[in-house]
Design a protein around this motif. Structure first.
Motif, PDB file in Angstrom:
ATOM      1  N   GLY A   1       0.779  -1.227   0.000  1.00 59.64           N
ATOM      2  CA  GLY A   1       0.000   0.000   0.000  1.00 59.64           C
ATOM      3  C   GLY A   1       0.807   1.270   0.000  1.00 59.64           C
ATOM      4  N   GLU A   2       2.124   1.152  -0.042  1.00 60.62           N
ATOM      5  CA  GLU A   2       2.970   2.336   0.092  1.00 60.62           C
ATOM      6  C   GLU A   2       2.818   3.330  -1.061  1.00 60.62           C
TER       7      GLU A   2
ATOM      8  N   ARG B   1      -0.615   5.131  -0.784  1.00 62.77           N
ATOM      9  CA  ARG B   1      -0.656   6.050   0.361  1.00 62.77           C
ATOM     10  C   ARG B   1       0.142   7.314   0.063  1.00 62.77           C
ATOM     11  N   ALA B   2       1.332   7.143  -0.511  1.00 59.14           N
ATOM     12  CA  ALA B   2       2.152   8.305  -0.847  1.00 59.14           C
ATOM     13  C   ALA B   2       1.444   9.199  -1.855  1.00 59.14           C
TER      14      ALA B   2
ATOM     15  N   TRP C   1      -1.928   9.498  -2.587  1.00 61.90           N
ATOM     16  CA  TRP C   1      -3.155  10.167  -2.166  1.00 61.90           C
ATOM     17  C   TRP C   1      -2.907  11.209  -1.076  1.00 61.90           C
ATOM     18  N   ILE C   2      -1.979  10.945  -0.180  1.00 59.97           N
ATOM     19  CA  ILE C   2      -1.684  11.944   0.854  1.00 59.97           C
ATOM     20  C   ILE C   2      -0.953  13.131   0.232  1.00 59.97           C
TER      21      ILE C   2
ATOM     22  N   SER D   1       2.457  10.258   8.270  1.00 56.40           N
ATOM     23  CA  SER D   1       1.715   9.210   7.566  1.00 56.40           C
ATOM     24  C   SER D   1       2.378   8.734   6.278  1.00 56.40           C
ATOM     25  N   THR D   2       3.527   9.313   5.912  1.00 55.41           N
ATOM     26  CA  THR D   2       4.200   8.893   4.688  1.00 55.41           C
ATOM     27  C   THR D   2       5.610   8.396   5.003  1.00 55.41           C
TER      28      THR D   2
END
Length: 411
Positions: free
Chosen positions: A13-14, A17-18, A20-21, A189-190
């Motif tokens: 999921g990395e 996640r990177a 969208w954040i 969160s990243t």
């Protein structure tokens, strides 16, 4: 071997996640970067500014956000996007908060330079996001990230109501606090991008500045820059100028003008992701041809007096095709310059940002000199026509050299 193949494995999921954040962070950065599109109108009234002074005021943050993109892009490759992105957001939030205490025109301009740091986040995001994805998906990924341009619409929707309720100073303070909170969310969160982690773990020395800027000798980089000067710079300029244009030409009140201007900004932002997808599937050249051709027709129509309804429809179409063009330009960079995404992406982004700075000033100056509101669209028509001719001549030259159709389409 691609940049991605040289990097270390990532968790499942990395990348998502990177992406969208980072996109959410860029949306907030863009909302801050275009804050003068709304509060600038009230400041113009309070200080009695001319159209040229107003154009300079709304363009000042764009100037900073453009010029720092090269430096931020290089820093991202050297120190990692996670750190540089976070520090950029924090610095911009401080400047935006201090803007609320400015009382004179020079103070507004100085504060605007600091607010502009938020715009530099684009170069950081491009260099940060690219290593998470393989080449065949980078157009889509960067298109999604670039859709953070929708932050301009966020400001146009929300800022007029905050301004009318509590004053323009409250807009600056609230936007600053939201940006600071986003910086903290991003940091916690990243993770660092895989390319930076690999360089750090291997102890690879950073490239020299001469090596960083070596690709800029290629005229192709500057051709891409002109495309982006129009597609992105024109988008930013119109995002900043449309509320004032609608008030001046059609007599809209500020709230209505903000809503209509947001109707331009939203498709010009969200459909950037679609533009990246189409560029991955059909080729960037085809997308750029469509963008420049339709934009030339749209700006020519808007150069003449049209009804409010016709104006809104044509501007909507213009915003849509600008969004496709923005994505198509950035499809090229990691493909052609995988080892110099920060520098090349920073330069192309800088030229696009400079368009967002120069064009509002030119719009105001043309209005002051000619008295014609529509002169801004005539200027955009000239710019897009030059870009179209240069692209067509370049493609024909490549064809004469005997390159394959696939190579030409990708160029």
């Amino acid at each position: 071997m691609s940049v991605l193949e040289k990097t270390q494995p990532m968790s499942a999921g990395e990348p998502a996640r990177a992406l969208w954040i980072s996109t959410l962070a860029f949306t907030i950065c863009f909302a801050v970067w275009t804050i003068f599109a709304i509060i600038g109108i009230r400041i113009k009234q309070e200080l009695g500014l001319s159209e040229t002074q107003f154009g300079l005021l709304v363009g000042t943050p764009v100037l900073t956000g453009s010029l720092v993109r090269i430096l931020l892009g290089i820093w991202t490759e050297r120190y990692g996007g996670r750190l540089v992105y976070t520090l950029t957001m924090l610095a911009a939030s401080v400047a935006t908060f201090l803007l609320s205490y400015a009382t004179t025109y020079p103070q507004m301009l100085i504060a605007g330079l600091g607010v502009g740091l938020a715009g530099g986040s684009f170069a950081v995001g491009v260099a940060y996001i690219s290593p998470f994805f393989p080449a065949q998906k980078q157009g889509t990924a960067l298109g999604i990230f670039g859709a953070g341009n929708v932050g301009a619409a966020v400001t146009k929707f929300a800022a007029p109501f905050v301004l009318l309720a509590w004053g323009w100073q409250a807009v600056a303070e609230i936007w600053a606090l939201v940006l600071a909170a986003m910086a903290l969310v991003f940091w916690f969160s990243t993770s660092d991008d895989p390319a930076f982690r690999a360089r750090r773990n291997r102890g690879v020395a950073p490239k020299s500045l001469l090596q960083e800027f070596a690709p800029l000798k290629n005229i192709q980089v500057w051709r891409f820059s002109l495309y982006y000067f129009f597609a992105f710079g024109g988008f930013v300029a119109l995002s900043l100028w449309l509320p004032r244009y609608l008030v001046g030409v059609y007599g809209f009140n500020l709230e209505t003008a903000g809503m209509v201007a947001a109707a331009y900004s939203i498709p010009g932002s969200i459909f950037r992701a679609f533009g990246g997808f189409v560029s991955d599937k059909k080729g960037a050249r085809s997308v750029m041809y469509a963008t420049l051709a339709v934009s030339a027709v749209a700006t020519l129509i808007l150069s003449f007096a049209v009804t409010p309804a016709a104006f809104i429809v044509v501007v909507f179409v213009l915003g849509f095709f600008m969004s496709l063009g923005k994505a198509a330009v950035y499809k090229h960079i990691p493909a052609y310059y995988p080892e110099s995404v920060g520098a090349v992406g920073g330069v192309v982004g800088m030229m696009g940002g400079l368009g967002g700075f120069i064009l509002p000033i030119a719009f105001g100056a043309l209005k002051d000199m000619t008295g014609l509101w529509s002169s801004c669209f005539l200027l955009l028509f000239v710019v897009v026509s030059i870009a179209f001719v240069w692209m067509h001549l370049s493609v024909k030259q490549l064809e004469r050299r005997g390159l394959s159709s696939q190579a030409v389409a990708a160029s």
